[in-house]
Write a protein that holds these residues in place. Structure first.
Motif, mmCIF file in Angstrom:
data_model
loop_
_atom_site.group_PDB
_atom_site.id
_atom_site.type_symbol
_atom_site.label_atom_id
_atom_site.label_comp_id
_atom_site.label_asym_id
_atom_site.label_seq_id
_atom_site.Cartn_x
_atom_site.Cartn_y
_atom_site.Cartn_z
ATOM 1 N N TRP A 108 0.814 -1.213 0.000
ATOM 2 C CA TRP A 108 0.000 0.000 0.000
ATOM 3 C C TRP A 108 0.847 1.262 0.000
ATOM 4 N N VAL A 109 2.158 1.105 0.225
ATOM 5 C CA VAL A 109 3.028 2.282 0.233
ATOM 6 C C VAL A 109 3.033 2.969 -1.134
ATOM 7 N N VAL A 110 2.798 2.190 -2.199
ATOM 8 C CA VAL A 110 2.867 2.761 -3.547
ATOM 9 C C VAL A 110 1.767 3.809 -3.768
ATOM 10 N N PRO A 111 0.476 3.463 -3.619
ATOM 11 C CA PRO A 111 -0.549 4.508 -3.824
ATOM 12 C C PRO A 111 -0.447 5.651 -2.821
ATOM 13 N N VAL A 112 -0.029 5.347 -1.586
ATOM 14 C CA VAL A 112 0.080 6.410 -0.589
ATOM 15 C C VAL A 112 1.134 7.431 -1.005
ATOM 16 N N VAL A 113 2.303 6.968 -1.401
ATOM 17 C CA VAL A 113 3.380 7.874 -1.795
ATOM 18 C C VAL A 113 3.014 8.623 -3.072
ATOM 19 N N VAL A 114 2.383 7.953 -4.014
ATOM 20 C CA VAL A 114 1.968 8.618 -5.260
ATOM 21 C C VAL A 114 0.978 9.736 -4.963
ATOM 22 N N VAL A 115 0.029 9.495 -4.059
ATOM 23 C CA VAL A 115 -0.949 10.527 -3.699
ATOM 24 C C VAL A 115 -0.264 11.692 -2.989
ATOM 25 N N VAL A 116 0.671 11.403 -2.081
ATOM 26 C CA VAL A 116 1.400 12.469 -1.379
ATOM 27 C C VAL A 116 2.130 13.358 -2.384
ATOM 28 N N CYS A 117 2.786 12.741 -3.353
ATOM 29 C CA CYS A 117 3.530 13.516 -4.354
ATOM 30 C C CYS A 117 2.583 14.266 -5.293
ATOM 31 N N ALA A 118 1.412 13.682 -5.568
ATOM 32 C CA ALA A 118 0.422 14.386 -6.383
ATOM 33 C C ALA A 118 -0.069 15.636 -5.663
ATOM 34 N N LEU A 119 -0.278 15.532 -4.359
ATOM 35 C CA LEU A 119 -0.690 16.700 -3.575
ATOM 36 C C LEU A 119 0.409 17.766 -3.554
ATOM 37 N N ALA A 120 1.670 17.328 -3.493
ATOM 38 C CA ALA A 120 2.784 18.276 -3.542
ATOM 39 C C ALA A 120 2.810 19.005 -4.882
ATOM 40 N N GLY A 121 2.574 18.257 -5.974
ATOM 41 C CA GLY A 121 2.512 18.895 -7.282
ATOM 42 C C GLY A 121 1.338 19.839 -7.407
ATOM 43 N N ALA A 122 0.184 19.424 -6.870
ATOM 44 C CA ALA A 122 -0.995 20.292 -6.916
ATOM 45 C C ALA A 122 -0.767 21.574 -6.123
ATOM 46 N N LEU A 123 -0.048 21.477 -5.010
ATOM 47 C CA LEU A 123 0.277 22.668 -4.221
ATOM 48 C C LEU A 123 1.111 23.647 -5.041
ATOM 49 N N GLN A 124 2.101 23.134 -5.760
ATOM 50 C CA GLN A 124 2.925 23.999 -6.613
ATOM 51 C C GLN A 124 2.075 24.633 -7.714
ATOM 52 N N GLY A 125 1.194 23.830 -8.319
ATOM 53 C CA GLY A 125 0.329 24.371 -9.364
ATOM 54 C C GLY A 125 -0.614 25.437 -8.849
ATOM 55 N N THR A 126 -1.136 25.243 -7.641
ATOM 56 C CA THR A 126 -2.035 26.228 -7.052
ATOM 57 C C THR A 126 -1.308 27.545 -6.771
ATOM 58 N N ILE A 127 -0.091 27.446 -6.232
ATOM 59 C CA ILE A 127 0.703 28.653 -5.979
ATOM 60 C C ILE A 127 0.981 29.387 -7.292
ATOM 61 N N HIS A 128 1.320 28.620 -8.323
ATOM 62 C CA HIS A 128 1.599 29.212 -9.640
ATOM 63 C C HIS A 128 0.381 29.946 -10.184
ATOM 64 N N VAL A 129 -0.808 29.337 -10.052
ATOM 65 C CA VAL A 129 -2.027 29.909 -10.623
ATOM 66 C C VAL A 129 -2.563 31.055 -9.773
ATOM 67 N N VAL A 130 -2.661 30.846 -8.459
ATOM 68 C CA VAL A 130 -3.283 31.832 -7.580
ATOM 69 C C VAL A 130 -2.388 33.041 -7.361
ATOM 70 N N ALA A 131 -1.095 32.785 -7.077
ATOM 71 C CA ALA A 131 -0.173 33.894 -6.800
ATOM 72 C C ALA A 131 0.434 34.486 -8.061
ATOM 73 N N GLN A 132 0.150 33.859 -9.235
ATOM 74 C CA GLN A 132 0.671 34.353 -10.517
ATOM 75 C C GLN A 132 2.196 34.462 -10.482
ATOM 76 N N ILE A 133 2.829 33.405 -9.972
ATOM 77 C CA ILE A 133 4.285 33.311 -9.953
ATOM 78 C C ILE A 133 4.700 32.378 -11.080
ATOM 79 N N PRO A 134 5.696 32.743 -11.887
ATOM 80 C CA PRO A 134 6.126 31.853 -12.976
ATOM 81 C C PRO A 134 6.437 30.443 -12.477
ATOM 82 N N SER A 135 6.035 29.461 -13.256
ATOM 83 C CA SER A 135 6.234 28.068 -12.856
ATOM 84 C C SER A 135 7.707 27.744 -12.639
ATOM 85 N N PHE A 136 8.578 28.407 -13.398
ATOM 86 C CA PHE A 136 10.018 28.192 -13.229
ATOM 87 C C PHE A 136 10.438 28.488 -11.791
#
Length: 333
Positions: A108-136
């Protein structure tokens, strides 16, 4: 008799139509990857005929799986005009989390870790979109954050993994003598291909990458789409980290760090435009094969592995110089 085009040049009636700059660029993006791959395979086969043996080919494909998974997710971000520089650091963090949690969670470690990393990516995407900071800049900061967390939770050391929970990744060979990792990589590519060809996702990404203001005017869910692609990129980074643990039977805070440049090189050399709006999973597969074959070729030529990053850097610069859409960049800063 001659007519003038918009650029002021003249062509005689009856002459074959000239390709526009955009058409020439797209033709180059389409033809170049296949020509490069064919040339590399031919050169290595001449230098070492054993390379074309099935066992050698499967071994090469086996080694390319983590790179393929990382590149598939990062390609989506680039296709819509962004970039994710945090994928390698996130994959390293995923390897540490897998090594730490597998004794308690097992498979079960596989789906758990994948979901954790997906949430980390979504957090970066949200900051990029909401704060209008370049993705770079957002993902560059994310690179530092995920690397730092991996160092802290691992105590800056490698964590060994025992047991059979991850035997299906790199350690198992199927009855057809094909490594199981090859089937896993092929399944990931197939899922991406089906989603991008049977849903509107690819059209949305191309529209956003080509012209985000136009995509907004057309009513496309631009913000939501960008957050989702960052989440998918994070999930792919997490899954790549799982595959790396299956290969090395250990997790380390720098396990995947050397993969960032090869991933970007594979995406760009495969024909996905770094400025967005043109590309796809098929091109990314070709790019990953080019990088994998290049790595084998350097080994056959006796080039020290420490020089690989130099070749990847030169490759990225050359590919971008040849394929970049300069109409989107009126000023180069």
């Amino acid at each position: 008799m001659s007519v003038s085009d918009k650029t002021g040049s003249f062509a005689r009636l009856g002459d074959p139509p000239r390709l526009t700059q955009s058409a020439r660029r797209k033709l180059l993006l389409t033809v170049m990857p296949f020509a490069v791959l064919a040339g590399l395979v031919t050169a290595i086969a001449i230098a070492n005929p054993n390379f074309l043996r099935p066992a050698s080919l499967w071994t090469a494909l086996d080694s390319a799986v983590p790179l393929m998974i990382l590149a598939a997710g990062a390609m989506l971000v680039i296709l819509c005009g962004g970039i994710d520089l945090s994928i390698a650091a996130l994959a390293s963090l995923a390897s540490v989390l897998v090594a730490m949690w597998v004794p308690q969670l097992g498979g079960w470690v596989v789906p758990v870790v994948v979901v954790v990393c997906a949430l980390a990516g979504a957090l970066q995407g949200t900051i990029h979109v909401v704060a209008q900071i370049p993705s770079f800049l957002v993902t560059l900061g994310g690179l530092a954050v995920w690397s730092g967390i991996a160092l802290v939770v691992s105590g800056a050391s490698t964590i060994g993994v025992t047991g059979t929970a991850l035997d299906w990744t790199f350690t198992r060979v199927t009855p057809w003598n094909i490594p199981s990792a090859v089937f896993i990589g092929a399944a990931v590519v197939l899922v991406f291909a089906l989603v991008m060809n049977l849903t509107p996702v690819r059209r949305w990404l191309v529209a956003i990458g080509s012209s985000e203001p136009s995509a907004l005017l057309a009513g496309l869910p631009v913000s939501q789409t960008k957050i989702v692609v960052f989440a998918v990129s994070g999930a792919c980074a997490g899954f790549a980290g799982v595959m790396l643990v299956g290969r090395t039977f250990s997790g380390a805070p720098s396990l995947a760090d050397s993969l960032l440049l090869p991933v970007v090189a594979a995406i760009v050399v495969g024909g996905t435009a770094i400025t967005g709006g043109f590309g796809g999973i098929g091109r990314t597969v070709v790019g990953v094969l080019i990088i994998t074959v290049l790595r084998v070729g350097l080994s056959v030529a006796g080039v020290d592995s420490s020089y690989e990053q130099i070749f990847y850097g030169v490759l990225v610069i050359a590919a971008v110089a040849l394929t970049i859409d300069r109409s989107k960049l009126p000023f180069v800063k």
